[in-house]
Design an enzyme around this catalytic site. Structure first.
Site, PDB file in Angstrom:
ATOM      1  N   GLU A   4       0.951  -1.088  -0.075  1.00 53.59           N
ATOM      2  CA  GLU A   4       0.138  -0.042   0.025  1.00 53.59           C
ATOM      3  C   GLU A   4       0.923   1.133   0.010  1.00 53.59           C
ATOM      4  O   GLU A   4       0.617   2.239  -0.670  1.00 53.59           O
ATOM      5  CB  GLU A   4      -0.752  -0.002   1.232  1.00 53.59           C
ATOM      6  N   TYR A  20     -13.629  27.085  -0.016  1.00 52.64           N
ATOM      7  CA  TYR A  20     -13.642  25.647  -0.418  1.00 52.64           C
ATOM      8  C   TYR A  20     -12.630  25.233  -1.478  1.00 52.64           C
ATOM      9  O   TYR A  20     -12.249  24.021  -1.490  1.00 52.64           O
ATOM     10  CB  TYR A  20     -15.158  25.286  -0.487  1.00 52.64           C
ATOM     11  N   GLU A  54      -7.943   6.437   9.890  1.00 48.21           N
ATOM     12  CA  GLU A  54      -8.706   7.126  11.197  1.00 48.21           C
ATOM     13  C   GLU A  54      -7.550   8.121  11.441  1.00 48.21           C
ATOM     14  O   GLU A  54      -8.144   9.295  11.944  1.00 48.21           O
ATOM     15  CB  GLU A  54      -8.738   5.953  12.467  1.00 48.21           C
ATOM     16  N   LYS A  99     -11.655   4.577   1.456  1.00 49.36           N
ATOM     17  CA  LYS A  99     -10.434   3.825   0.852  1.00 49.36           C
ATOM     18  C   LYS A  99     -11.121   2.821   0.275  1.00 49.36           C
ATOM     19  O   LYS A  99     -11.346   1.533   0.568  1.00 49.36           O
ATOM     20  CB  LYS A  99      -9.680   3.342   2.023  1.00 49.36           C
TER      21      LYS A  99
END
Length: 119
Positions: free
Chosen positions: A21, A53, A73, A98
């Protein structure tokens, strides 16, 4: 409280607990809900009196593509706390998706959400 919703900010990141990953990367998708009072921005009609934004999206992309973390997290908390520090907002909800997570069974998405507010 007024809200700005920003959905689907997508970039390639290298977060995860597995070596592949961090080596190969994968897409991460982030949704943000910014809580703030629009009164001053509505009166002035000036972008400096709100959370821009476009700049928020840029910072989210920076965190996705930045320093790799093991957990989404941790990424979500880093984003939420960073946005509170950098922008004129009272609270923020961040959801990190994800969609290509290395899960051994068929799935549609995995996501974590955090809510942080100014104290």
């Amino acid at each position: 409280m007024d809200r700005i919703s920003l959905s689907g900010v997508t970039a390639t990141g290298y977060h995860g607990v597995f070596d592949f990953e961090r080596r190969e990367g994968q897409p991460f998708v982030v949704d943000a809900v910014l809580h703030l009072d629009f009164s001053q921005a509505a009166a002035s009609d000036d972008v400096r009196d709100t959370a821009h934004y476009g700049e928020v999206a840029g910072r989210i992309k920076d965190w996705i593509t930045g320093e790799p973390l093991n957990l989404i997290e941790a990424l979500a908390v880093r984003m939420a706390e960073g946005l509170l520090k950098e922008f004129r907002i009272n609270a923020v909800e961040i959801t990190v998706h994800k969609p290509k997570a290395p899960i051994e069974v068929p799935f549609g998405d995995v996501a974590v959400s955090v809510f942080r507010e100014r104290t």
